[in-house]
Design a protein around this motif. Structure first.
Motif, short mmCIF file in Angstrom:
data_model
loop_
_atom_site.label_atom_id
_atom_site.label_comp_id
_atom_site.label_asym_id
_atom_site.label_seq_id
_atom_site.Cartn_x
_atom_site.Cartn_y
_atom_site.Cartn_z
N PRO A 166 16.79 -0.80 0.48
CA PRO A 166 16.41 0.12 1.55
C PRO A 166 15.35 1.10 1.08
N GLY A 167 14.32 1.24 1.90
CA GLY A 167 13.23 2.16 1.58
C GLY A 167 12.08 1.52 0.84
N ALA A 168 12.28 0.29 0.31
CA ALA A 168 11.21 -0.41 -0.41
C ALA A 168 10.35 -1.19 0.58
N GLU A 169 9.20 -1.60 0.12
CA GLU A 169 8.30 -2.41 0.95
C GLU A 169 8.42 -3.86 0.52
N ALA A 170 8.55 -4.76 1.45
CA ALA A 170 8.57 -6.18 1.13
C ALA A 170 7.23 -6.58 0.50
N GLU A 171 7.29 -7.47 -0.49
CA GLU A 171 6.05 -7.86 -1.18
C GLU A 171 5.06 -8.53 -0.24
N ALA A 172 5.53 -9.31 0.72
CA ALA A 172 4.62 -9.94 1.67
C ALA A 172 3.92 -8.90 2.53
N VAL A 173 4.64 -7.86 2.90
CA VAL A 173 4.05 -6.78 3.68
C VAL A 173 3.01 -6.03 2.84
N THR A 174 3.31 -5.80 1.57
CA THR A 174 2.35 -5.14 0.68
C THR A 174 1.08 -5.96 0.53
N LEU A 175 1.24 -7.28 0.41
CA LEU A 175 0.08 -8.16 0.32
C LEU A 175 -0.76 -8.08 1.58
N PHE A 176 -0.10 -8.15 2.75
CA PHE A 176 -0.84 -8.07 4.01
C PHE A 176 -1.60 -6.75 4.09
N ALA A 177 -0.93 -5.65 3.75
CA ALA A 177 -1.57 -4.34 3.84
C ALA A 177 -2.78 -4.25 2.90
N ASP A 178 -2.63 -4.78 1.69
CA ASP A 178 -3.74 -4.74 0.73
C ASP A 178 -4.95 -5.52 1.24
N ARG A 179 -4.72 -6.73 1.73
CA ARG A 179 -5.83 -7.55 2.21
C ARG A 179 -6.40 -7.01 3.52
N ALA A 180 -5.56 -6.45 4.35
CA ALA A 180 -6.04 -5.87 5.60
C ALA A 180 -6.96 -4.69 5.33
N ALA A 181 -6.59 -3.83 4.39
CA ALA A 181 -7.42 -2.67 4.05
C ALA A 181 -8.77 -3.11 3.49
N ALA A 182 -8.81 -4.29 2.88
CA ALA A 182 -10.06 -4.79 2.31
C ALA A 182 -11.02 -5.28 3.38
N VAL A 183 -10.48 -5.79 4.50
CA VAL A 183 -11.35 -6.36 5.54
C VAL A 183 -11.62 -5.38 6.68
N VAL A 184 -10.77 -4.39 6.87
CA VAL A 184 -10.96 -3.39 7.94
C VAL A 184 -10.93 -2.00 7.30
N PRO A 185 -12.09 -1.42 7.07
CA PRO A 185 -12.13 -0.09 6.44
C PRO A 185 -11.26 0.91 7.20
N GLY A 186 -10.43 1.62 6.45
CA GLY A 186 -9.58 2.64 7.05
C GLY A 186 -8.23 2.13 7.53
#
Length: 714
Positions: A166-186
Motif C-alpha cells: 500500500p502506498g507504493a507505485e506499481a512498476e508498470a505504472v512507473t514505466l508508463f509515467a517515465d515514458r509518457a513524460a519523455a514524449v509529452v513535456p510536462g
C-alpha cells in the motif's frame, strides 16, 4: 577483442526488475549459462544488458553482446558471434572451432540475445563453447530455454501492474509515467490520472513493450482515450494460437492497435521496412520503400514519426543516423507486407540496393576511401546476408547470388571474412553450374580466398575451371584474374619462378584490357615478392616501387600495406634494419585499420626476425612476437600458407632465439606472446602504444621518412 567488452549504452531509464537482476547476478556467480526467458516484448534484452554490465567487472575480458535476431541461417551463427566479438578469421574451419581456439584463455561474458528462432543452433554452439572454454560464461535471452546441460533459467514475467505494498507505485505504472513524460513535456502522474493509468497497465498485463507503445500515444490521445481504444482493439483482435500464453495475444493486440493508430502512410512504410535486417539508413529506406503510394520525399518525415511512436529505434553512428526495428515489430510488419502481396517486390528492391552497396564498395576499394568503404560494408553486413539468402532461396536469382557474393571479395578478403565469403560462394556455385561471367568471377574469388587460407586443393581446381571457361567464352577479364590467382597459388606452393611467369602474363592481360585496381596492384606486389624470393632484388624492388607510386597517386592503402611487407623483407635482406622495421610496423598499422589478419601476421613475423638483428638485439622480444604471430596464424589458416619460402623469416628467427636463450626463456616468451589478443599484439609490434580505434595512428617506434606513403630516403 577489447577487454572492456562491447555493450550498447542505455538510452532510456531502467525501471524496476531489482529482484530479477539480483537473481541473474547470483546465478552468474555459480553457473556459466543463464538464460532469461519470456514472451516477446517482456524486456529480456534490456534486463540481460543491465545484468551483463553489472557483471562485467567479474570477467577480465569484459561482457560482449552478440545479436542473434538478424541471423537467419544457422550456419552463419558462429560467424555472427565472431563478428560481435571482433574476432577476425580467414580460415576455412568451422567458426565454432575458431571461437574455441581464440577464446581458449579468455574470461568473458557473452550475451547471446534473441535465440528463439535458432534455438537448436544456439544450444549446440553454447554447449560446445562452454565445454571447451573454461573462462566463458553465457547470458542468453530466448522465448524458450536452450536445454543445455548446466543451464539456469530466469523466467521474466511482465512488470507488476499492482503495487507491491500500500502506498507504493506499481512498476508498470512507473514505466508508463517515465515514458509518457519523455514524449509529452510536462506530463506527470497525478491523482487525477493515476487510476486510469493503473487500469491501462493492468489491461496491458504490464508487458513493457506494450506499456511503452501505449505511452507513445499520449501525443495524440488522453489516457482515457487510449484505454477506450484499447478496449475496442481487444474485442476485435483476440485470435491466435490456442496454446499461446494469453499475454502473447495481448502483445499482438497492442502492436496491432499501435499499427491501427498509425496513418496509412506510416503503416505502409512500417510494412516495407520489415525487409531490412539489422540497421539501415535514410538512403536505403528511400530507395527500397518509395513508390506505389509512397513518395521518396515523404520517407524522412515518416521515419521520424515511426521513431516517435517507438516503432523504430534511432541509432547514432559516427557515419550518420541509422534506424532499426525491433524484431517483434519487424515480424508484424512482415505479415502485413505479405498480406498485401508486396513482399517479393520489396525483397527484390532490397536485394538491388545492397547489390549496389557491394558494387559501389568494390569501386571505392581502389582509392582513398577504403577505410570508409570497409566500415560502410560492415554496417550493411546483416542486410547483405539477407540479400544473399534471398538470392539463394529464390528460383531464378542464382546468377545474382554469384554476382553479389563475388563482388564482395574486397570485404571478405580485406576485412577478415574469408570463411563466410566461401560459405556464400560455395552455395551459389553449387546452384549455378552454367558457364557465365558471374560464375567465372565467383570461381576466381573462391580460388583466391582458398589460396589465402592455404587450401590449394580447393584453390587450384577452381582457378583452372575459371581459366578454361574464360578461354572458351572469350572472357578476357576472367582470364586475367584466373592467371593472376594461379600465380598466387604457385607462389605459396614454393615455385616463385612459375609464379613470376604467371604474374607477368596476368599483368599483360590486365594492361591489354585497361584494368587498374587493387587486384592489379596486388599482382605487381606479388611479382615483386616472387623476384625477391628468387634473389633478384633489382627486379623485386622495381616492381614494389611501381606499386608505391600508383598507390600514392590514387590514395590506395590496402594493397600498399602489402607492398610495405615486401619493402620490409627487401630491406632486411640487404641489412637495412631501421628501414625494414619502419616498413614492417607501418604494414601492421595499416592492416590493423582494415582488420586484415594476414597482412598483420606476415609483417609481425618479419618484425620478430628484426629483433634479432642490429645492435639492439632482443631475443626475448623476438620470441614474444613469434608467439603473438602464432596465435594470429591460427585465425588465418595454415601458417605461412604451408609455404617454406614465406616461412623463412620465422625459421631463421626461431633458430637465433633458441641459440641465444635458455629453454625456459624461449618457452616463456613464446607463451607470453601467444596470450596476447589482436589489439595487444599489434600494440606490442608497434613498440608499445596503439592510440585510438583499430587502425588509429600508432605513435611509437621509428617512422618511414614520408607519410602516409613512406619510401626509403634517396
Amino acid at each position: 577483442m577489447q577487454r572492456h567488452g562491447r555493450l550498447p549504452a542505455e538510452l532510456t531509464s531502467f525501471i524496476g526488475r531489482e529482484a530479477e537482476l539480483r537473481s541473474v547476478a547470483e546465478l552468474l556467480k555459480v553457473s556459466r549459462l543463464v538464460t532469461v526467458t519470456g514472451p516477446g516484448g517482456v524486456g529480456k534484452t534490456r534486463l540481460a544488458l543491465r545484468a551483463a554490465a553489472a557483471a562485467a567487472a567479474d570477467h577480465p575480458d569484459g561482457a560482449h553482446l552478440a545479436e542473434v535476431g538478424p541471423v537467419q541461417d544457422p550456419l552463419l551463427l558462429g560467424h555472427a558471434v565472431l563478428e560481435a566479438l571482433r574476432l577476425t578469421d580467414h580460415t576455412a574451419r568451422p567458426p565454432q572451432d575458431v571461437l574455441v581456439e581464440q577464446l581458449a584463455d579468455r574470461r568473458l561474458l557473452l550475451v547471446l540475445d534473441g535465440c528463439e528462432h535458432l534455438v537448436d543452433a544456439c544450444a549446440e554452439l553454447v554447449d560446445e563453447l562452454l565445454r571447451a572454454v573454461p573462462g566463458l560464461s553465457v547470458l542468453a535471452t530466448s522465448r524458450q530455454s536452450l536445454r543445455v546441460d548446466g543451464e539456469h533459467l530466469v523466467p521474466l514475467a511482465p512488470l507488476p501492474a499492482e503495487p507491491a505494498f500500500p502506498g507504493a507505485e506499481a512498476e508498470a505504472v512507473t514505466l508508463f509515467a517515465d515514458r509518457a513524460a519523455a514524449v509529452v513535456p510536462g506530463w506527470r502522474l497525478s491523482a487525477a490520472n493515476r487510476a486510469e493509468v493503473a487500469l491501462l497497465c493492468r489491461r496491458l498485463d504490464g508487458i513493457p513493450l506494450a506499456v511503452e507503445l501505449a505511452a507513445g500515444r499520449l501525443r495524440a490521445l488522453s489516457v482515457e482515450q487510449i484505454a477506450a481504444r484499447l478496449d475496442d482493439r481487444f474485442r476485435v483482435l483476440t485470435g491466435g494460437s490456442r496454446s499461446a500464453p494469453p499475454r502473447h495475444h495481448t502483445l499482438r493486440t497492442t502492436i496491432g492497435w499501435s499499427h491501427e493508430l498509425c496513418t496509412m502512410q506510416e503503416r505502409l512504410l512500417w510494412a516495407r521496412l520489415s525487409v531490412f535486417a539489422g540497421g539501415f539508413d535514410l538512403d536505403a529506406a528511400e530507395y527500397v520503400c518509395a513508390g506505389d503510394g509512397l513518395e521518396a520525399d515523404e520517407v524522412l518525415e515518416l521515419l521520424d514519426s515511426l521513431v516517435d511512436k517507438s516503432v523504430l529505434l534511432r541509432i547514432g553512428d559516427p557515419g550518420g543516423v541509422r534506424f532499426r526495428m525491433l524484431d517483434t515489430l519487424r515480424e508484424y510488419g512482415g505479415q502485413w507486407l505479405r498480406a498485401g502481396g508486396e513482399d517479393h517486390r520489396l525483397l527484390c528492391r532490397h536485394r538491388d540496393w545492397y547489390l549496389g552497396v557491394a558494387t559501389w564498395g568494390e569501386v571505392e576499394w581502389f582509392g582513398p576511401r577504403q577505410a570508409e568503404t570497409a566500415e560502410r560494408t560492415r554496417l550493411a553486413h546483416a542486410n547483405l546476408r539477407a540479400a544473399l539468402e534471398f538470392c539463394l532461396a529464390e528460383p531464378g536469382e542464382e546468377q545474382l547470388a554469384l554476382v553479389l557474393a563475388g563482388t564482395l571479395w574486397f570485404y571478405w578478403v580485406g576485412s577478415g571474412h574469408l570463411g563466410e565469403g566461401r560459405h556464400w560462394l560455395d552455395r551459389a556455385l553449387a546452384l549455378a553450374p552454367e558457364p557465365t561471367e558471374a560464375r567465372a568471377k565467383a570461381l576466381w574469388v573462391t580460388g583466391y580466398m582458398a589460396t589465402l587460407q592455404g587450401d590449394l586443393t580447393r584453390a587450384r581446381p577452381a582457378l583452372e575451371e575459371c581459366r578454361r571457361q574464360a578461354l572458351v567464352t572469350g572472357d578476357d577479364r576472367a582470364l586475367a584474374y584466373a592467371v593472376h590467382r594461379q600465380g598466387c597459388a604457385a607462389l605459396i606452393g614454393d615455385d616463385p619462378q612459375r609464379a613470376a611467369e604467371l604474374f607477368e602474363e596476368a599483368l599483360w592481360h590486365y594492361n591489354t584490357i585497361g584494368e587498374l585496381n587493387s587486384n592489379v596492384l596486388m599482382a605487381m606486389f606479388e611479382l615483386g615478392v616472387a623476384y625477391l624470393f628468387l634473389g633478384d632484388t633489382d627486379n623485386g624492388d622495381a616492381w614494389i616501387e611501381r606499386v608505391r607510386e600508383i598507390c600514392e597517386e590514387h590514395g590506395e592503402q590496402w594493397a600498399y600495406a602489402y607492398g610495405l611487407y615486401a619493402m620490409a623483407y627487401s630491406k632486411w635482406a640487404t641489412g637495412e634494419v631501421r628501414l625494414a622495421r619502419a616498413f614492417a610496423r607501418e604494414c601492421v598499422r595499416l592492416n590493423h585499420l582494415f582488420r586484415d589478419l594476414l597482412g598483420i601476421v606476415l609483417a609481425m613475423d618479419v618484425l620478430a626476425l628484426l629483433e634479432t638483428e642490429g645492435p639492439d638485439t632482443d631475443l626475448v622480444e623476438a620470441r614474444v612476437l613469434q608467439g603473438a604471430a602464432h596465435r594470429l596464424w591460427q585465425a588465418v589458416g595454415t601458417p605461412f600458407f604451408g609455404s617454406r619460402t614465406f616461412g623463412g623469416p620465422h625459421r631463421e628467427c626461431e633458430q637465433r632465439a633458441r641459440a641465444g636463450l635458455t629453454d625456459q626463456e624461449f618457452t616463456e616468451a613464446f607463451r607470453l606472446g601467444s596470450g596476447l589478443d589482436l589489439d595487444a599484439a599489434v600494440r606490442r609490434a608497434l613498440g608499445g602504444e596503439l592510440s585510438g580505434p583499430p587502425g588509429g595512428e600508432g605513435r611509437s617506434g621509428p617512422r618511414p621518412p614520408v607519410r602516409p606513403f613512406p619510401v626509403p630516403a634517396r
